[in-house]
Design a protein around this motif. Structure first.
Motif, PDB file in Angstrom:
ATOM      1  N   SER A   1       0.748  -1.323  -0.209  1.00 30.88           N
ATOM      2  CA  SER A   1       0.014   0.046  -0.083  1.00 30.88           C
ATOM      3  C   SER A   1       0.856   1.096  -0.138  1.00 30.88           C
ATOM      4  N   ALA A   2       2.055   1.358   0.626  1.00 33.24           N
ATOM      5  CA  ALA A   2       2.981   2.305   0.764  1.00 33.24           C
ATOM      6  C   ALA A   2       3.300   2.710  -0.750  1.00 33.24           C
ATOM      7  N   GLU A   3       3.716   1.656  -1.586  1.00 33.71           N
ATOM      8  CA  GLU A   3       4.293   1.812  -2.840  1.00 33.71           C
ATOM      9  C   GLU A   3       3.046   2.478  -3.850  1.00 33.71           C
ATOM     10  N   LEU A   4       1.968   2.012  -3.540  1.00 34.90           N
ATOM     11  CA  LEU A   4       0.678   2.593  -4.157  1.00 34.90           C
ATOM     12  C   LEU A   4       0.406   4.009  -3.680  1.00 34.90           C
ATOM     13  N   LEU A   5       0.728   4.401  -2.596  1.00 36.03           N
ATOM     14  CA  LEU A   5       0.298   5.699  -1.973  1.00 36.03           C
ATOM     15  C   LEU A   5       1.586   6.587  -2.620  1.00 36.03           C
ATOM     16  N   ALA A   6       2.786   6.395  -2.512  1.00 37.23           N
ATOM     17  CA  ALA A   6       3.761   6.820  -3.437  1.00 37.23           C
ATOM     18  C   ALA A   6       3.557   7.336  -4.885  1.00 37.23           C
ATOM     19  N   ALA A   7       3.174   6.177  -5.523  1.00 39.25           N
ATOM     20  CA  ALA A   7       2.988   6.369  -6.780  1.00 39.25           C
ATOM     21  C   ALA A   7       1.808   7.355  -6.895  1.00 39.25           C
ATOM     22  N   ALA A   8       0.767   7.242  -6.308  1.00 42.67           N
ATOM     23  CA  ALA A   8      -0.248   8.335  -6.372  1.00 42.67           C
ATOM     24  C   ALA A   8       0.110   9.701  -6.108  1.00 42.67           C
ATOM     25  N   PHE A   9       1.036  10.083  -4.923  1.00 40.79           N
ATOM     26  CA  PHE A   9       1.498  11.242  -4.754  1.00 40.79           C
ATOM     27  C   PHE A   9       2.450  11.695  -6.116  1.00 40.79           C
ATOM     28  N   GLN A  10       3.256  11.046  -6.649  1.00 43.83           N
ATOM     29  CA  GLN A  10       3.966  11.322  -7.695  1.00 43.83           C
ATOM     30  C   GLN A  10       3.115  11.393  -8.999  1.00 43.83           C
ATOM     31  N   GLU A  11       1.954  10.858  -9.042  1.00 41.99           N
ATOM     32  CA  GLU A  11       1.194  11.166 -10.305  1.00 41.99           C
ATOM     33  C   GLU A  11       0.612  12.395 -10.132  1.00 41.99           C
ATOM     34  N   LEU A  12       0.392  12.677  -9.021  1.00 43.47           N
ATOM     35  CA  LEU A  12      -0.640  13.997  -8.641  1.00 43.47           C
ATOM     36  C   LEU A  12      -0.015  15.301  -8.494  1.00 43.47           C
ATOM     37  N   LEU A  13       1.467  15.167  -7.992  1.00 45.86           N
ATOM     38  CA  LEU A  13       1.963  16.558  -7.590  1.00 45.86           C
ATOM     39  C   LEU A  13       2.913  17.078  -8.731  1.00 45.86           C
ATOM     40  N   PRO A  14       2.604  18.040  -9.504  1.00 43.84           N
ATOM     41  CA  PRO A  14       3.544  18.709 -10.498  1.00 43.84           C
ATOM     42  C   PRO A  14       4.280  19.569  -9.738  1.00 43.84           C
ATOM     43  N   PRO A  15       5.731  19.670 -10.260  1.00 39.03           N
ATOM     44  CA  PRO A  15       6.677  20.392  -9.533  1.00 39.03           C
ATOM     45  C   PRO A  15       6.219  21.812  -9.609  1.00 39.03           C
ATOM     46  N   LEU A  16       6.718  22.660  -8.646  1.00 38.24           N
ATOM     47  CA  LEU A  16       6.362  24.280  -8.727  1.00 38.24           C
ATOM     48  C   LEU A  16       7.171  24.794  -9.643  1.00 38.24           C
ATOM     49  N   ARG A  17       6.508  25.898 -10.207  1.00 31.96           N
ATOM     50  CA  ARG A  17       7.058  26.681 -11.345  1.00 31.96           C
ATOM     51  C   ARG A  17       8.230  27.392 -10.754  1.00 31.96           C
ATOM     52  N   LEU A  18       9.418  27.032 -11.383  1.00 26.68           N
ATOM     53  CA  LEU A  18      10.795  27.855 -10.569  1.00 26.68           C
ATOM     54  C   LEU A  18      10.793  29.172 -11.168  1.00 26.68           C
ATOM     55  N   PRO A  19      11.164  30.126  -9.942  1.00 23.93           N
ATOM     56  CA  PRO A  19      11.143  31.522 -10.406  1.00 23.93           C
ATOM     57  C   PRO A  19      12.200  31.986 -11.390  1.00 23.93           C
ATOM     58  N   ASP A  20      12.171  33.018 -11.883  1.00 25.99           N
ATOM     59  CA  ASP A  20      13.076  33.671 -12.572  1.00 25.99           C
ATOM     60  C   ASP A  20      14.444  33.707 -11.831  1.00 25.99           C
ATOM     61  N   PRO A  21      15.645  33.075 -12.306  1.00 27.31           N
ATOM     62  CA  PRO A  21      16.695  33.213 -11.486  1.00 27.31           C
ATOM     63  C   PRO A  21      17.436  34.787 -11.614  1.00 27.31           C
ATOM     64  N   ASP A  22      17.026  35.545 -12.426  1.00 28.53           N
ATOM     65  CA  ASP A  22      17.498  36.940 -12.697  1.00 28.53           C
ATOM     66  C   ASP A  22      16.716  37.944 -11.854  1.00 28.53           C
ATOM     67  N   ALA A  23      15.668  37.487 -11.281  1.00 32.93           N
ATOM     68  CA  ALA A  23      14.667  38.490 -10.343  1.00 32.93           C
ATOM     69  C   ALA A  23      15.544  38.421  -9.200  1.00 32.93           C
ATOM     70  N   SER A  24      15.086  39.561  -8.237  1.00 36.00           N
ATOM     71  CA  SER A  24      15.417  40.103  -6.995  1.00 36.00           C
ATOM     72  C   SER A  24      14.764  38.712  -6.118  1.00 36.00           C
ATOM     73  N   PRO A  25      15.594  38.442  -4.932  1.00 39.02           N
ATOM     74  CA  PRO A  25      15.280  37.620  -3.805  1.00 39.02           C
ATOM     75  C   PRO A  25      13.695  37.831  -3.714  1.00 39.02           C
ATOM     76  N   ARG A  26      13.187  39.004  -3.509  1.00 37.88           N
ATOM     77  CA  ARG A  26      11.921  39.250  -3.054  1.00 37.88           C
ATOM     78  C   ARG A  26      10.825  38.721  -4.132  1.00 37.88           C
ATOM     79  N   ASP A  27      11.267  39.154  -5.345  1.00 35.01           N
ATOM     80  CA  ASP A  27      10.433  38.710  -6.468  1.00 35.01           C
ATOM     81  C   ASP A  27      10.311  37.295  -6.756  1.00 35.01           C
ATOM     82  N   ARG A  28      11.532  36.495  -6.555  1.00 36.73           N
ATOM     83  CA  ARG A  28      11.485  35.031  -6.591  1.00 36.73           C
ATOM     84  C   ARG A  28      10.682  34.407  -5.622  1.00 36.73           C
ATOM     85  N   LEU A  29      10.702  34.960  -4.312  1.00 35.92           N
ATOM     86  CA  LEU A  29      10.000  34.552  -3.196  1.00 35.92           C
ATOM     87  C   LEU A  29       8.509  34.705  -3.604  1.00 35.92           C
ATOM     88  N   LEU A  30       8.091  35.885  -4.212  1.00 37.47           N
ATOM     89  CA  LEU A  30       6.593  36.258  -4.533  1.00 37.47           C
ATOM     90  C   LEU A  30       6.476  34.990  -5.663  1.00 37.47           C
TER      91      LEU A  30
END
Length: 201
Positions: free
Chosen positions: A59-88
């Motif tokens: 069941s743990a392997e099933l749960l792990a697969a379900a999480f990984q299916e469901l969770l897209p990665p966060l959009r990474l911030p613009d590396p050239d933006a200020s720390p405040r804008d990247r955090l936002l």
């Protein structure tokens, strides 16, 4: 028989795995970790228990697969933006994901502290540990990278900082029902940064 014949994958296996994962993801979205049981998934998917175990031995392997299916990665911030804008940008991206699946998002962040309530042996624990590391890499990792630039070394408690930023989003989604729109996210970030090192501007 040719090598090409042996390389062919039985399409029924793909269909059964897809049905199992779809059912597990739906249950996870609707009720959280405790709803993703073997009985519930087989009932919803229409796939036999023996077939499910061919794909997911525990069941743990099933749960792990379900999480990984469901969770897209966060959009990474613009590396050239200020720390405040990247955090936002990160907070806005997290707000979007929470808005789409608030219960699952809550489980995700709880999981960075360790999944609980899932019966498990040694093998399951190792899979859950791998899942936790996967979640941290996808969700906590981007915050950690940006917060390292936003916080002075003396006050660099990444766990507390991430909780201060994501907590209000969770509270809106699960308690108040208030939208975490851009104005709200800007206020969270600016309040968080108020009084901190001026390099965050």
């Amino acid at each position: 028989m040719t090598a090409q014949h042996f390389d062919r994958r039985d399409p029924r296996l793909d269909r059964s795995r897809s049905a199992i994962l779809s059912a597990a993801v739906a249950l996870l979205s609707e009720g959280g970790v405790r709803q993703v049981t073997i009985d519930a998934v087989t009932a919803r998917s229409g796939v036999a228990r023996s077939t499910l175990y061919r794909h997911f031995p525990t069941s743990a392997e099933l749960l792990a697969a379900a999480f990984q299916e469901l969770l897209p990665p966060l959009r990474l911030p613009d590396p050239d933006a200020s720390p405040r804008d990247r955090l936002l940008q990160l907070v806005l991206a997290q707000a979007d994901q929470i808005d789409q699946a608030p219960t699952v998002a809550a489980v995700v962040w709880l999981s960075t502290l360790g999944l609980s309530g899932v019966p498990s042996g040694a093998d399951d624990q190792s899979r859950l540990t791998a899942l936790r590391e996967h979640i941290i890499e996808r969700y906590r990792g981007p915050f950690e990278a940006v917060l390292a630039d936003c916080l002075p070394p003396s006050g660099r408690d990444i766990d507390v900082a991430a909780a201060q930023l994501v907590g209000p989003l969770m509270f809106n989604a699960l308690i108040t029902g208030r939208p975490s729109d851009r104005e709200f996210c800007v206020r969270i970030v600016d309040d968080f940064l108020a009084g901190r090192d001026p390099m965050t501007a």
